[in-house]
Every structure is written in structure tokens, then in C-alpha cells.
Enzyme design. Sequence first.
Site: not given
Ligand code: PPE
Length: 304
Positions: A157
Site C-alpha cells: 500500500k
Molecule cells: N485494493 C486496493 C487497491 C485497495 O486500496 C484496498 C483498500 C483494497 C484492495 C482492499 O483492502 P482491505 O481494505 O484490506 O480489504 N483500500 C483502502 C483505501 C480507500 C481510500 O479511498 O483511501 C480502504 O478500503 O480503506
Amino acid sequence: MEEVEWIWLNGEFVKWPEAKVHVLSHALHYGSGVFEGIRCYETEKGPAVFRLKDHMKRLFYSAEVFGLKIPFKRQELYDVTLKLISKNELKECYIRPIAYYGYGQMGLNPIGAKVDVSIAVWSWGAYLGEEGIKNGIRMKISPWIRPPTNVMPTNAKVTGNYVNSILAKVEAVEAGFEEAILLDINGNIAECTGENLFIAKDNVLITPPTDNTLKGITRDSIMQIALDFEVKVEERLFNKDKLFAADEAFLTGTAAEVTPIREVDGKQIGEGKPGPLTKKLQAKYYDSIHGRSPEYEKWLDFVK
Ligand code: PPE
């Protein structure tokens, strides 16, 4: 955005308006930071953070991939997060830890540059709308491709990665859709701008592997819930044909939680409304985050 009183910055609790960065901060120019997105929910036993340990673990994983040294211990950031929520007297909130190269050194080489760390919390409602969670969203396959990991570290991330997501998001929203789906360089479904994607076909749940995408913690939770329901789960690559022919589809993420997909590129998915398996998994997920499922209470870290 709804402001609260305190933000944690470099070891201290500072007032919200005081948590500022300099315009010559390295990360502002080059996207050189790593971050997390976490949620805290109200439960009968008080506010609880969902899978905080796993999120902190991923923050340090991202830092390691990117080569950034976080000047705090994982346990310290864990403790501070819980303290920050109670200090701000929040029952439910979104939590945003970030570690980035700060002020004092410009140019692409950040070696030796100062690393700043902050954690902020604020209240953040349904990311893709309440209506989307209830009835499903309309998505568009993006002309932007998710970069492979030898181009960008997409399973970490890293803040700079999100330029790719922003391009896809804006393109989809301007075309009248709620969210974009990104393919990988080979045309397989990768993930969404900030969510992982699942399809269901003949009662089997299928999601792309995470070699080239973020290993979502919501994704992992849904896979565990599905297995506990004795639903078969497969992690494999598939292309958009499989998506169009799916019985059901949904996306998962901390911010988006479990949001059903009702349409992709103008084509209806399944019956064009949240399917039975999606609804079942979604309901169990909401029970678990709100502390209504004893079997998943292990995922909650309570704010004292
Ligand atoms: N893919 C990406 C690219 C991503 O950023 C997230 C989280 C996920 C999958 C899902 O991961 P998880 O949250 O561990 O289930 N994205 C974060 C950022 C959102 C934002 O706008 O900033 C979130 O969901 O918090």
C-alpha cells in the site's frame, strides 16, 4: 470531512489543525509513503477496531517492500491507534496511519531522509453509498491497466500506486459509473481502485490471486466466512467473460466493506441485484464487524 480534536503525529497527540506538512515534503512530490485504511465499529462491548493487528502488519510489510524504515514499533502504533480513538471519544471511525518521507531532502533518492508517521481518525460513512451497499453498484472496466509488480509494488500500500487508481476512478465516474475495475496486463480481472473483487458461479466463490493486487483484509475475512459456510472458494485468474457470465459479483474493502455489483459496462450481472450468496456473506461480515458473531470476535480489538 468531519474534524475531530486529536491526531497522532511523530510520537505526540497534536490538535487537528496543527497536523501539517511542509510543501517540500518528499512524499508530496514523489508519492513516497506507505499507508493503511482501517475501521472501528460500535459493538455492545464498546468501540472495536477490525483486524487492527493485521492492518499494522501490512503497514510494515508495505514499508519493507518500499524500503522505508518506520521509526516506531508495530506494537507502539497499535497501542496509539486505540488510544487515539478513545481520546477523540469516537464510537465508529475510519483510521488512516501513514509513514512517509518528510521535509528536508529533495530529489528522487530518499535514502537518509526523515520519515514522518501519523495516525488520523475521523468518521467516514459508506464509501460507495448506502444505496450501493443495499442494491449494488454499476461498474466500468477501466482503460487503465493495473501495473504488474515489476512496474509498481501493487501488493504493497504505497501512496504513489494510487495515481493509477485515481485515473481509473475519475474516468469511470465521469462516464457515469460508481467504480472502475482494473485489468492486469494480460487482460485478467485484477481489482478495483480501492477494493478486491469476487464473483460467484454455481455456488463457488472466485477471486483473483493477489500476486499483482493488494492482499485485502476484507477479502481474507470474506474467504474465511465463506469457508465456514462450506462455500468453495477459488483463487484464480479470470477474464471479463467470466465476470459477465457470473451469477453474482461483489467487491470488498475496508472503506467499501462488502458492496454488491449489479452491472458492468452496461451489462447486468446475474439478476441485476445482490444475489443470495452475496447477501449471506455481507450479512455475516456486518455481524462480525459489529461484534455480533462470537466466532469472529477474534478479529476485534476493543478500545478501552
Ligand atoms: N485494493 C486496493 C487497491 C485497495 O486500496 C484496498 C483498500 C483494497 C484492495 C482492499 O483492502 P482491505 O481494505 O484490506 O480489504 N483500500 C483502502 C483505501 C480507500 C481510500 O479511498 O483511501 C480502504 O478500503 O480503506
